[in-house]
Motif scaffolding. Structure first.
Motif, PDB file in Angstrom:
ATOM      1  N   LEU B  27      -5.155   2.944  -2.558  1.00  0.00           N
ATOM      2  CA  LEU B  27      -4.335   3.019  -1.340  1.00  0.00           C
ATOM      3  C   LEU B  27      -2.854   3.067  -1.694  1.00  0.00           C
ATOM      4  N   LEU B  28      -2.467   2.216  -2.620  1.00  0.00           N
ATOM      5  CA  LEU B  28      -1.067   2.159  -3.048  1.00  0.00           C
ATOM      6  C   LEU B  28      -0.641   3.509  -3.612  1.00  0.00           C
ATOM      7  N   GLU B  30      -1.747   6.303  -2.852  1.00  0.00           N
ATOM      8  CA  GLU B  30      -1.633   7.268  -1.752  1.00  0.00           C
ATOM      9  C   GLU B  30      -0.479   6.940  -0.805  1.00  0.00           C
ATOM     10  N   GLY B  31       0.219   5.826  -1.079  1.00  0.00           N
ATOM     11  CA  GLY B  31       1.410   5.528  -0.301  1.00  0.00           C
ATOM     12  C   GLY B  31       1.241   4.563   0.853  1.00  0.00           C
ATOM     13  N   THR B  32       0.115   3.854   0.922  1.00  0.00           N
ATOM     14  CA  THR B  32      -0.068   2.865   1.990  1.00  0.00           C
ATOM     15  C   THR B  32       0.612   1.555   1.598  1.00  0.00           C
ATOM     16  N   ASP B  33       1.468   1.048   2.469  1.00  0.00           N
ATOM     17  CA  ASP B  33       2.192  -0.183   2.161  1.00  0.00           C
ATOM     18  C   ASP B  33       1.534  -1.419   2.756  1.00  0.00           C
ATOM     19  N   ILE B  35      -1.875  -2.905   5.180  1.00  0.00           N
ATOM     20  CA  ILE B  35      -3.202  -2.581   5.733  1.00  0.00           C
ATOM     21  C   ILE B  35      -3.801  -3.847   6.319  1.00  0.00           C
ATOM     22  N   LEU B  40      -9.328  -1.852   5.768  1.00  0.00           N
ATOM     23  CA  LEU B  40      -9.632  -2.157   4.360  1.00  0.00           C
ATOM     24  C   LEU B  40     -11.121  -2.396   4.193  1.00  0.00           C
ATOM     25  N   TYR B  69       0.272  -6.876   2.865  1.00  0.00           N
ATOM     26  CA  TYR B  69       1.105  -5.962   2.098  1.00  0.00           C
ATOM     27  C   TYR B  69       0.331  -5.585   0.832  1.00  0.00           C
ATOM     28  N   VAL B  70       0.065  -4.294   0.695  1.00  0.00           N
ATOM     29  CA  VAL B  70      -0.856  -3.820  -0.337  1.00  0.00           C
ATOM     30  C   VAL B  70      -0.437  -4.305  -1.727  1.00  0.00           C
TER      31      VAL B  70
END
Lengths: 215, 215
Positions: B27-28, B30-33, B35, B40, B69-70
DNA sequence: ATCTGTGAAGTGGTTCACAGCC
DNA sequence: GGCTGTGAACCACTTCACAGAT
């Protein structure tokens, strides 16, 4: 083929059946003909009644007052698991791990034949690895149909795992062994097993660390 | 290092924590900050409250009304697992699989350094594999003490797995990753994890076969 | 308003204990 | 007498539902 009595079989039971086969095969190699649930349980690191219950899902394989005949029990369990036949598989992702698996003789030995190797990298397509020509992943569907394949093996990098899975599902595959370090989503009627030995190293790391903290 | 609140942690929880890290890392990338537990959970194929409960064993890592926060969650979990440090390991059994693992860069990348390679075959002793000299298994103890090793990796044939385990235990190792297709017996304070992807193929075989039988 | 953290309820797998059979 | 096969009791993990925090 052996058919289960009961409707639902715990996942853990299946995992243990695989362990039983492993241990029984080693016992057979060492010359043990008969074994009762107690010593077998010890060798497998489980409870004796656990073994009896696991087997009871599928039938009565023991002899009361005697125990289990090792050879016949192996045959019964492999029949239950459906591994007393040949399975045809394809591999997607011809990287380091993919190559290692393609060269691993144990697959054929255990009845799992890898009959196709796929990759989307144009530089790899056409290359021969362990007697198989690497084919473009786009052609998965036609090849799977031709080759009568039921299981797919994913050894791509994580970011390409889902796409590989989609191709495999589209090709009509029924089971996926995923070595890529990523979770994949597939329809309900497709089974997925994940292999990642770093997960096991993580478990060791945790246990050692935690164990030490509690002293 | 993070310490658990509770006494006993389910084994399944640890396995899932490893999955969470894997998914969160992807996820990180791919830019996910941020979740929340619901998406998830979907990505990990588990129940959302399962995730919250698993994390609750170790602390409060989320923000109510917001989610997790991922990046910080990855750090928290790796800290819990004890994998935010370097581990030193030795490998016993320099066969095909052993060589493949010795050449596998991912180990070092993930903080698990293989600092010794052992085998009892005189023809292999002295050979260099991936920058390591293969040493006689008898010398495991002295080497492990010198090298400050905590984890052993067994890649011998099944009939030699127990002996390898004995050597490792004698050398004071605390955890064993066993790739040999055999169960091993060790003292209570030594942890063992088994890796055998044929077990997973067996599970696929069973599921496909059983599934088909129920139609 | 939203999403976490958590006691309580639910579920499913494991172990016990013994009847049944060799 | 010994060991399997199995219903009942047990235990542990999972899921629910909601209080609590932002």
């Amino acid at each position: 083929m052996q058919t289960p009595k009961s409707e639902h079989i715990p996942r853990a039971t299946i995992q243990r059946l695989a362990v039983y086969v492993q241990v029984l095969e080693n016992l057979l190699r060492e010359g043990t003909d008969v074994i009762s649930s107690e010593p077998l349980a010890k060798a497998c690191n489980v409870n004796a009644s656990q073994i009896r219950k696991d087997l009871a899902y599928f039938g009565e394989f023991g002899v009361r007052g005697v125990g289990y005949y090792v050879k016949s029990l192996i045959e019964s369990i492999t029949s239950v698991l459906g591994v007393n036949r040949e399975w045809r598989t394809v591999l997607v992702g011809v990287g380091n791990l993919g190559r290692a698996l393609l060269n691993h003789k144990e697959f054929k030995l255990r009845g799992f034949h890898i009959v196709g190797a796929f990759d989307c990298d144009p530089f790899k397509i056409g290359e021969e690895v362990s007697g198989l020509e690497v084919v473009c992943t786009k052609r998965l569907k036609e090849k799977v149909a031709d080759l009568d394949v039921e299981i797919g093996i994913i050894t791509t990098p994580p970011e390409r795992a889902q796409r590989a899975a989609n191709h495999l599902v589209d090709a009509g595959i029924k089971g996926i062994l995923n070595f890529a370090p990523a979770r994949i989503t597939v329809p309900d009627d497709v089974f997925v097993e994940y292999v990642d030995f770093f997960h096991h190293l993580y478990a060791l790391s945790f246990n050692i660390t935690f164990d030490r903290a509690n002293r």
